[in-house]
Motif scaffolding. Structure first.
Motif, mmCIF file in Angstrom:
data_model
loop_
_atom_site.group_PDB
_atom_site.id
_atom_site.type_symbol
_atom_site.label_atom_id
_atom_site.label_comp_id
_atom_site.label_asym_id
_atom_site.label_seq_id
_atom_site.Cartn_x
_atom_site.Cartn_y
_atom_site.Cartn_z
ATOM 1 N N ALA A 1 -7.055 -0.269 -9.719
ATOM 2 C CA ALA A 1 -7.895 0.044 -8.555
ATOM 3 C C ALA A 1 -7.484 1.376 -7.946
ATOM 4 C CB ALA A 1 -7.810 -1.064 -7.517
ATOM 5 N N SER A 2 -6.188 1.634 -7.880
ATOM 6 C CA SER A 2 -5.707 2.915 -7.351
ATOM 7 C C SER A 2 -6.184 4.066 -8.222
ATOM 8 C CB SER A 2 -4.174 2.924 -7.285
ATOM 9 O OG SER A 2 -3.719 2.020 -6.324
ATOM 10 N N LEU B 1 1.895 11.578 -6.288
ATOM 11 C CA LEU B 1 1.278 10.265 -6.104
ATOM 12 C C LEU B 1 1.380 9.448 -7.386
ATOM 13 C CD1 LEU B 1 -0.408 8.266 -4.408
ATOM 14 C CD2 LEU B 1 -2.430 9.345 -5.384
ATOM 15 N N VAL B 2 1.065 10.062 -8.509
ATOM 16 C CA VAL B 2 1.135 9.350 -9.788
ATOM 17 C C VAL B 2 2.579 8.914 -10.072
ATOM 18 C CG1 VAL B 2 0.816 9.571 -12.284
ATOM 19 C CG2 VAL B 2 -0.945 10.421 -10.728
ATOM 20 N N ALA B 3 3.542 9.766 -9.765
ATOM 21 C CA ALA B 3 4.946 9.401 -9.953
ATOM 22 C C ALA B 3 5.321 8.198 -9.089
ATOM 23 C CB ALA B 3 5.845 10.594 -9.639
ATOM 24 N N GLU B 4 4.827 8.157 -7.872
ATOM 25 C CA GLU B 4 5.099 7.011 -6.995
ATOM 26 C C GLU B 4 4.422 5.747 -7.523
ATOM 27 O OE1 GLU B 4 7.106 6.481 -4.274
ATOM 28 O OE2 GLU B 4 7.914 8.419 -4.875
ATOM 29 N N LEU B 5 3.169 5.859 -7.956
ATOM 30 C CA LEU B 5 2.468 4.698 -8.509
ATOM 31 C C LEU B 5 3.164 4.197 -9.766
ATOM 32 C CD1 LEU B 5 -1.278 5.734 -8.062
ATOM 33 C CD2 LEU B 5 -0.033 3.979 -6.778
ATOM 34 N N ASN B 6 3.731 5.122 -10.541
ATOM 35 C CA ASN B 6 4.418 4.747 -11.775
ATOM 36 C C ASN B 6 5.589 3.799 -11.498
ATOM 37 O OD1 ASN B 6 4.759 5.076 -14.700
ATOM 38 N ND2 ASN B 6 6.689 6.044 -14.124
ATOM 39 N N ARG B 7 6.180 3.888 -10.334
ATOM 40 C CA ARG B 7 7.283 2.991 -9.976
ATOM 41 C C ARG B 7 6.837 1.529 -9.942
ATOM 42 N NH1 ARG B 7 9.251 4.606 -4.504
ATOM 43 N NH2 ARG B 7 10.766 2.980 -4.912
ATOM 44 N N ALA C 1 -4.481 18.169 -4.123
ATOM 45 C CA ALA C 1 -4.072 17.446 -2.911
ATOM 46 C C ALA C 1 -4.885 16.163 -2.769
ATOM 47 C CB ALA C 1 -4.263 18.323 -1.688
ATOM 48 N N ILE C 2 -4.208 15.118 -2.311
ATOM 49 C CA ILE C 2 -4.868 13.827 -2.130
ATOM 50 C C ILE C 2 -4.317 13.159 -0.870
ATOM 51 C CG2 ILE C 2 -3.210 12.614 -3.608
ATOM 52 C CD1 ILE C 2 -6.882 11.728 -3.605
ATOM 53 N N SER C 3 -5.199 12.467 -0.175
ATOM 54 C CA SER C 3 -4.812 11.655 0.979
ATOM 55 C C SER C 3 -5.521 10.319 0.849
ATOM 56 C CB SER C 3 -5.225 12.329 2.290
ATOM 57 O OG SER C 3 -4.521 13.518 2.489
ATOM 58 N N GLY C 4 -4.871 9.266 1.287
ATOM 59 C CA GLY C 4 -5.500 7.956 1.248
ATOM 60 C C GLY C 4 -4.489 6.846 1.145
ATOM 61 N N ALA C 5 -4.998 5.631 1.033
ATOM 62 C CA ALA C 5 -4.171 4.441 0.877
ATOM 63 C C ALA C 5 -4.457 3.839 -0.491
ATOM 64 C CB ALA C 5 -4.482 3.433 1.968
ATOM 65 N N MET D 1 0.841 -1.183 0.000
ATOM 66 C CA MET D 1 0.000 0.000 0.000
ATOM 67 C C MET D 1 0.882 1.241 0.000
ATOM 68 S SD MET D 1 -3.137 -0.854 -0.071
ATOM 69 C CE MET D 1 -4.436 -0.034 0.753
ATOM 70 N N LEU D 2 0.440 2.210 -0.733
ATOM 71 C CA LEU D 2 1.101 3.507 -0.746
ATOM 72 C C LEU D 2 0.215 4.462 0.043
ATOM 73 C CD1 LEU D 2 3.253 5.471 -1.805
ATOM 74 C CD2 LEU D 2 1.861 5.738 -3.844
ATOM 75 N N LEU D 3 0.754 5.012 1.112
ATOM 76 C CA LEU D 3 -0.001 5.932 1.947
ATOM 77 C C LEU D 3 0.326 7.361 1.545
ATOM 78 C CD1 LEU D 3 0.447 4.193 5.398
ATOM 79 C CD2 LEU D 3 -1.469 4.005 3.818
ATOM 80 N N ALA D 4 -0.713 8.129 1.253
ATOM 81 C CA ALA D 4 -0.542 9.531 0.858
ATOM 82 C C ALA D 4 -1.247 10.410 1.880
ATOM 83 C CB ALA D 4 -1.141 9.769 -0.525
ATOM 84 N N ARG D 5 -0.566 11.445 2.313
ATOM 85 C CA ARG D 5 -1.164 12.389 3.256
ATOM 86 C C ARG D 5 -0.877 13.798 2.759
ATOM 87 N NH1 ARG D 5 -0.290 12.576 9.764
ATOM 88 N NH2 ARG D 5 -2.224 13.667 10.181
ATOM 89 N N ASP D 6 -1.922 14.478 2.309
ATOM 90 C CA ASP D 6 -1.782 15.813 1.722
ATOM 91 C C ASP D 6 -0.699 15.848 0.647
ATOM 92 O OD1 ASP D 6 -3.826 17.029 3.193
ATOM 93 O OD2 ASP D 6 -2.494 17.294 4.907
#
Length: 72
Positions: free
Chosen positions: A46-47, A12-18, A34-38, A1-6
């Motif tokens: 799904a993400s 976030l997209v750059a991290e998911l791209n990994r 801004a986005i927060s979530g898991a 899971m990738l946790l995002a907080r503010d």
């Protein structure tokens, strides 16, 4: 899971791209939202679906390996 907080959507997209085997990009017009979530890194579709339900964005698939997050 990738946790995002503010986190900015572009980050976030750059991290998911990994974790994605293709090209995953974020349009500059929505990159500062801004986005927060898991977000599950083992299920990128799904993400991305979570992003569509929580932000004013849509997921554009140019090919099965090239995805762009852009303004709705």
């Amino acid at each position: 899971m990738l946790l995002a907080r503010d986190m900015h959507l572009g980050e976030l997209v750059a991290e998911l791209n990994r974790y994605y085997r293709g090209v995953l990009r974020c349009d500059p017009s929505v990159a500062s939202l801004a986005i927060s979530g898991a977000f599950p890194v083992t299920d990128i579709p799904a993400s991305l679906a979570l992003l569509e339900t929580t932000l004013p964005v849509r997921i554009s698939r140019t090919t099965s390996w090239w995805i762009t997050v852009q303004a709705r």
